[in-house]
Enzyme design. Sequence first.
Site, short mmCIF file in Angstrom:
data_model
loop_
_atom_site.label_atom_id
_atom_site.label_comp_id
_atom_site.label_asym_id
_atom_site.label_seq_id
_atom_site.Cartn_x
_atom_site.Cartn_y
_atom_site.Cartn_z
N SER A 18 0.83 -1.21 0.00
CA SER A 18 0.00 0.00 0.00
C SER A 18 0.86 1.26 0.00
O SER A 18 0.43 2.30 -0.48
CB SER A 18 -0.89 0.03 1.24
N HIS B 245 -1.88 -3.03 -6.68
CA HIS B 245 -2.51 -2.74 -5.39
C HIS B 245 -4.01 -2.96 -5.47
O HIS B 245 -4.75 -2.17 -6.06
CB HIS B 245 -2.20 -1.30 -4.95
N ASN C 85 -4.53 5.46 -1.12
CA ASN C 85 -4.08 5.65 0.25
C ASN C 85 -3.49 7.02 0.51
O ASN C 85 -3.32 7.43 1.66
CB ASN C 85 -3.09 4.54 0.65
N GLU D 171 -4.66 -0.64 -8.55
CA GLU D 171 -3.72 0.42 -8.91
C GLU D 171 -2.44 -0.24 -9.42
O GLU D 171 -1.80 -0.98 -8.67
CB GLU D 171 -3.43 1.31 -7.70
N1 LIG Z 1 -5.42 -4.67 4.85
C1 LIG Z 1 -5.63 -3.78 3.89
O1 LIG Z 1 -6.59 -3.00 3.91
C2 LIG Z 1 -4.73 -3.72 2.69
C3 LIG Z 1 -5.25 -3.20 1.49
C4 LIG Z 1 -4.43 -3.19 0.35
C5 LIG Z 1 -3.12 -3.64 0.44
N2 LIG Z 1 -2.64 -4.12 1.63
C6 LIG Z 1 -1.26 -4.62 1.65
O2 LIG Z 1 -1.30 -6.04 1.54
C7 LIG Z 1 -0.20 -6.60 2.28
C8 LIG Z 1 -0.75 -7.60 3.28
O3 LIG Z 1 -1.63 -6.95 4.17
P1 LIG Z 1 -2.74 -7.78 4.98
O4 LIG Z 1 -3.65 -6.78 5.59
O5 LIG Z 1 -3.29 -8.86 4.12
O6 LIG Z 1 -1.81 -8.43 6.12
P2 LIG Z 1 -2.11 -9.69 7.08
O7 LIG Z 1 -1.29 -9.47 8.29
O8 LIG Z 1 -3.59 -9.91 7.19
O9 LIG Z 1 -1.51 -10.94 6.25
C9 LIG Z 1 -0.15 -11.11 5.97
C10 LIG Z 1 0.10 -12.61 5.79
O10 LIG Z 1 1.44 -12.78 5.30
C11 LIG Z 1 2.00 -13.90 5.93
N3 LIG Z 1 3.46 -13.72 5.89
C12 LIG Z 1 4.19 -12.75 6.46
N4 LIG Z 1 5.49 -12.89 6.14
C13 LIG Z 1 5.56 -13.99 5.34
C14 LIG Z 1 6.63 -14.61 4.65
N5 LIG Z 1 7.88 -14.15 4.73
N6 LIG Z 1 6.36 -15.71 3.91
C15 LIG Z 1 5.08 -16.17 3.81
N7 LIG Z 1 4.03 -15.60 4.43
C16 LIG Z 1 4.28 -14.52 5.18
C17 LIG Z 1 1.45 -13.90 7.34
O11 LIG Z 1 1.50 -15.20 7.92
C18 LIG Z 1 0.00 -13.43 7.09
O12 LIG Z 1 -0.88 -14.53 6.90
C19 LIG Z 1 0.57 -5.43 2.89
O13 LIG Z 1 1.63 -5.08 2.03
C20 LIG Z 1 -0.50 -4.33 2.93
O14 LIG Z 1 0.07 -3.04 2.88
C21 LIG Z 1 -3.41 -4.19 2.75
#
Ligand SMILES: NC(=O)c1ccc[n+]([C@@H]2O[C@H](COP(=O)([O-])OP(=O)(O)OC[C@H]3O[C@@H](n4cnc5c(N)ncnc54)[C@H](O)[C@@H]3O)[C@@H](O)[C@H]2O)c1
Length: 291
Positions: free
Chosen positions: A120, A141, A191, A153
Amino acid sequence: MTTIQTVGVAGAGTMGAGIAIVAARAGFRTIVFDARQEALDRARGQTEAFLKKSEERGKLPPGAAAAALGRWQGTPELASLAECDIVIEAVFEDLAVKHQLFQALDPVCPEHTIFASNTSTISITEIAGGSGRPDRFVGMHFCLPAQLMKLIEMSPGLATSDETFQRAWAFAEAMGQKPVTTQDTPGFILNYFLIPFNNDAIRLVEQGVAEPADIDLAIKTALGYPMGPLELLDLVGMDTQKLLCEAMHGLTHEPRAACPPLVRRMIAANRLGKKTGRGFHVYGDTKMFGA
Ligand SMILES: NC(=O)c1ccc[n+]([C@@H]2O[C@H](COP(=O)([O-])OP(=O)(O)OC[C@H]3O[C@@H](n4cnc5c(N)ncnc54)[C@H](O)[C@@H]3O)[C@@H](O)[C@H]2O)c1
């Protein structure tokens, strides 16, 4: 016409689980990798429930849910991503974690495999720089909840080849999504607005100006948003919001992007949002998806 057949999703959390639904539902073989088996089990359960509900509600034709689930495979083994034509990364919002993942992934995947990041706030060029293939790297994104939201995006890094960007764009369209182009800048389009805006809503709660339900109602009623900022934050998760704020504030020094202290207190109290049953609002269940 897309050249992609098999899709990898790295990280089966809030976003990865939703992105994998989008890919599998659109007909792609989808391999979901997470370091934690419990995240994979949870994503599988959520996927099954979401697809079943979509079919019951007539949003998918009969048999489509089972077919999509048949294309969905979870794995705790990184090596299982070797057959992927594209890998979309959705692990924690932390540059070092993302670099570590791509460094391990680069020798596993064939030359033609595109690496994409769902980050993000972190620079696509910086993540790409530690990926071993900056020319075949792109920002994709998705928006939360990915399985319901059409926008992607799309950001090229400084080294992204035109061919990579075009292949990723065609793949986004083949999934039935709406790609838009944005440059590699903190927060991209969405964002850039949302992080300061959502933090403003949190600060209204901190200052006791209004209750979360009233803030959400005001924004929904006056601005026509489908969700209020605090409802959205409960879906995003306070843990993720903190990481987003730290990344955005670290890059821009925009005061409104700084993480409000209330977010840290809510994390300490396990009020992460919907996923723990309580955030700004209280939830009867911790299911993350609606059909
Ligand atoms: N939550 C949101 O609203 C949102 C929206 C758009 C983008 N994002 C982006 O998406 C990404 C993930 O966010 P999220 O909210 O899904 O996070 P989250 O914490 O819900 O999930 C992350 C997952 O990644 C896994 N993980 C972490 N390190 C790892 C590795 N080295 N190898 C394998 N698995 C691994 C964890 O076990 C977890 O299940 C981030 O970069 C975030 O900025 C989030």
